[in-house]
Design an enzyme around this catalytic site. Structure first.
Site, PDB file in Angstrom:
ATOM      1  N   LYS A   1     -39.599  52.278  75.229  1.00 61.28           N
ATOM      2  CA  LYS A   1     -38.563  51.337  75.688  1.00 61.28           C
ATOM      3  C   LYS A   1     -37.670  52.022  76.722  1.00 61.28           C
ATOM      4  O   LYS A   1     -37.536  53.257  76.751  1.00 61.28           O
ATOM      5  CB  LYS A   1     -37.696  50.822  74.534  1.00 61.28           C
TER       6      LYS A   1
ATOM      7  N   ASP B   1     -34.078  52.134  66.350  1.00 62.09           N
ATOM      8  CA  ASP B   1     -34.942  51.625  67.428  1.00 62.09           C
ATOM      9  C   ASP B   1     -36.301  51.132  66.911  1.00 62.09           C
ATOM     10  O   ASP B   1     -37.094  50.592  67.680  1.00 62.09           O
ATOM     11  CB  ASP B   1     -35.201  52.714  68.478  1.00 62.09           C
TER      12      ASP B   1
HETATM   13  P1  ATP Z   1     -34.235  57.637  71.220  1.00 63.02           P
HETATM   14  O1  ATP Z   1     -34.537  57.083  72.576  1.00 63.02           O
HETATM   15  O2  ATP Z   1     -34.609  56.689  70.082  1.00 63.02           O
HETATM   16  O3  ATP Z   1     -32.894  58.221  71.066  1.00 63.02           O
HETATM   17  P2  ATP Z   1     -35.831  59.911  71.922  1.00 63.02           P
HETATM   18  O4  ATP Z   1     -36.898  59.269  72.736  1.00 63.02           O
HETATM   19  O5  ATP Z   1     -34.738  60.586  72.677  1.00 63.02           O
HETATM   20  O6  ATP Z   1     -35.245  58.841  70.927  1.00 63.02           O
HETATM   21  P3  ATP Z   1     -37.837  60.923  70.139  1.00 63.02           P
HETATM   22  O7  ATP Z   1     -38.968  61.238  71.042  1.00 63.02           O
HETATM   23  O8  ATP Z   1     -37.909  59.664  69.373  1.00 63.02           O
HETATM   24  O9  ATP Z   1     -36.459  60.959  70.947  1.00 63.02           O
HETATM   25  O10 ATP Z   1     -37.700  62.176  69.157  1.00 63.02           O
HETATM   26  C1  ATP Z   1     -36.514  62.742  68.710  1.00 63.02           C
HETATM   27  C2  ATP Z   1     -36.861  63.870  67.733  1.00 63.02           C
HETATM   28  O11 ATP Z   1     -37.517  63.313  66.590  1.00 63.02           O
HETATM   29  C3  ATP Z   1     -37.826  64.885  68.308  1.00 63.02           C
HETATM   30  O12 ATP Z   1     -37.132  65.987  68.805  1.00 63.02           O
HETATM   31  C4  ATP Z   1     -38.747  65.255  67.165  1.00 63.02           C
HETATM   32  O13 ATP Z   1     -38.420  66.513  66.612  1.00 63.02           O
HETATM   33  C5  ATP Z   1     -38.489  64.205  66.076  1.00 63.02           C
HETATM   34  N1  ATP Z   1     -39.700  63.427  65.745  1.00 63.02           N
HETATM   35  C6  ATP Z   1     -40.117  63.118  64.514  1.00 63.02           C
HETATM   36  N2  ATP Z   1     -41.237  62.375  64.550  1.00 63.02           N
HETATM   37  C7  ATP Z   1     -41.561  62.210  65.826  1.00 63.02           C
HETATM   38  C8  ATP Z   1     -42.620  61.527  66.487  1.00 63.02           C
HETATM   39  N3  ATP Z   1     -43.585  60.881  65.832  1.00 63.02           N
HETATM   40  N4  ATP Z   1     -42.619  61.547  67.837  1.00 63.02           N
HETATM   41  C9  ATP Z   1     -41.629  62.178  68.509  1.00 63.02           C
HETATM   42  N5  ATP Z   1     -40.626  62.855  67.927  1.00 63.02           N
HETATM   43  C10 ATP Z   1     -40.575  62.869  66.595  1.00 63.02           C
END
Ligand code: ATP
Length: 325
Positions: free
Chosen positions: A28, A162
């Site tokens: 997203k 989310d």
């Molecule tokens: P958001 O946009 O919802 O704030 P994000 O995109 O910044 O999230 P994510 O990629 O969702 O961040 O991951 C945040 C943290 O969650 C990562 O640093 C990782 O350690 C942990 N994590 C746990 N499971 C997963 C997964 N399946 N994929 C990615 N990260 C994961």
């Protein structure tokens, strides 16, 4: 939600997952992220306009092989460019989602999950939430539970705010912590470029920096409201108007923590992007283009920008977690 197909695909190279159910789930971008005052419980009230884009992770859920059956009930393996940054443990959001689904069904279920990761990790594109959503859809099918979408969304909301949107897809406005969703009317297709950064940004750290900057400025924080011009631009499929109305209250905090993002945004704007913002908590930057061709040209200009790991094109809106083609 579309039904989920049961695939008997061959096992991926070197892994325990034999066939099973494969679900594709989008990333997203936030078209508007309005962050209200800090609440007593440590969260913020948000107005969050989510838009699902054609950058996908894939999650396969399969019955464990006999050797794994005595081990943990849900195991995970991660493949792809970002695999090293993702926990292959019970902390993985996909594992937590599968475990929560089993708990809701009141039975002990087992699954081997394989995540093929394309969505940047800690990139502000909700990749972890996407994997949780895909795991819910895949395990719901694998275990023959037949839970409807609203039930999966409710279970998902406890995993992360989310997750419900990753199940729903399209374009939607989220209120509360972002988890109370209303689908939005849109026309046409919007073309995007995402500039990927080296290293992630921790979402809690970005919110903390946002609170710190606001306290330093001393101004009252307004109650978050959805932007009417943004809703009109979406309804009319008016990309230039959408570009002008993109907004992200977390952007100043993301730029304070990662100053090089200002240069990335400038490169895209100078190259004619209709709009340029940090995606969610960053550090991925999102650029709205006039067309698929324009997106390709913008991506070519951005991929060599300082601090940029690469640039990918995508379009939106796309559906939420659904069977892989
Ligand atoms: P958001 O946009 O919802 O704030 P994000 O995109 O910044 O999230 P994510 O990629 O969702 O961040 O991951 C945040 C943290 O969650 C990562 O640093 C990782 O350690 C942990 N994590 C746990 N499971 C997963 C997964 N399946 N994929 C990615 N990260 C994961």
């Amino acid at each position: 939600m579309a039904g989920v197909e049961r695939r008997a695909a061959g096992a991926p190279a070197g892994g325990p997952v034999m066939g099973g159910v494969t679900v594709r789930v989008p990333a997203k971008v936030n078209l508007q992220l309005a962050v209200g005052p800090l609440r007593d419980d440590g969260y913020h009230d948000l107005v969050n306009v989510f838009h699902a884009v054609s950058l996908f992770d894939e999650v396969t859920a399969a019955e464990p092989d006999r050797a794994g059956a005595a081990d943990r009930p849900v195991r995970v393996r991660v493949e792809g460019e970002w695999a090293a940054d993702v926990p292959a443990s019970d902390d993985n959001l996909a594992v937590r989602a599968a475990a929560a689904l089993a708990a809701r069904a009141g039975r002990s279920y087992r699954a081997d999950l394989l995540i093929r990761k394309t969505i940047p990790v800690a990139g502000g594109m909700a990749g972890g939430s996407a994997d949780a959503a895909a795991a819910l859809v895949a395990c719901n099918e694998l275990w023959g539970l037949g839970l409807p979408l609203p039930d999966l969304m409710e279970i998902g909301a406890d995993i992360g705010s989310d997750v419900p949107f990753a199940l729903l897809g399209g374009t939607a406005v989220g209120t509360g912590r972002g988890e109370r969703l209303t689908a939005l009317e849109t026309s046409g297709v919007f073309h995007w470029v995402f500039a990927l950064a080296d290293g992630g940004l921790s979402t809690p750290r970005v919110y903390g920096e946002c609170d710190r900057l606001r306290a330093e400025a001393g101004a009252a924080v307004p109650w978050p409201r959805v932007s009417e011009p943004l809703l009109a631009a979406l309804r009319e499929g008016d990309a230039p108007a959408l570009g002008r109305t993109l907004s992200n209250d977390l952007q100043p905090a993301a730029l304070a923590l990662r100053p090089s993002l200002a240069a990335t945004l400038r490169v895209g704007r100078d190259a004619g992007a209709l709009g340029a913002i940090v995606s969610g908590s960053g550090p991925t930057c999102a650029f709205l283009a006039e067309s698929a061709e324009h997106a390709g040209a913008l991506a070519a200009g951005l991929k060599d920008a300082e601090g940029c790991r690469g640039a990918v094109t995508a379009f939106g809106p796309v559906p939420g977690a659904a069977p892989a083609g």
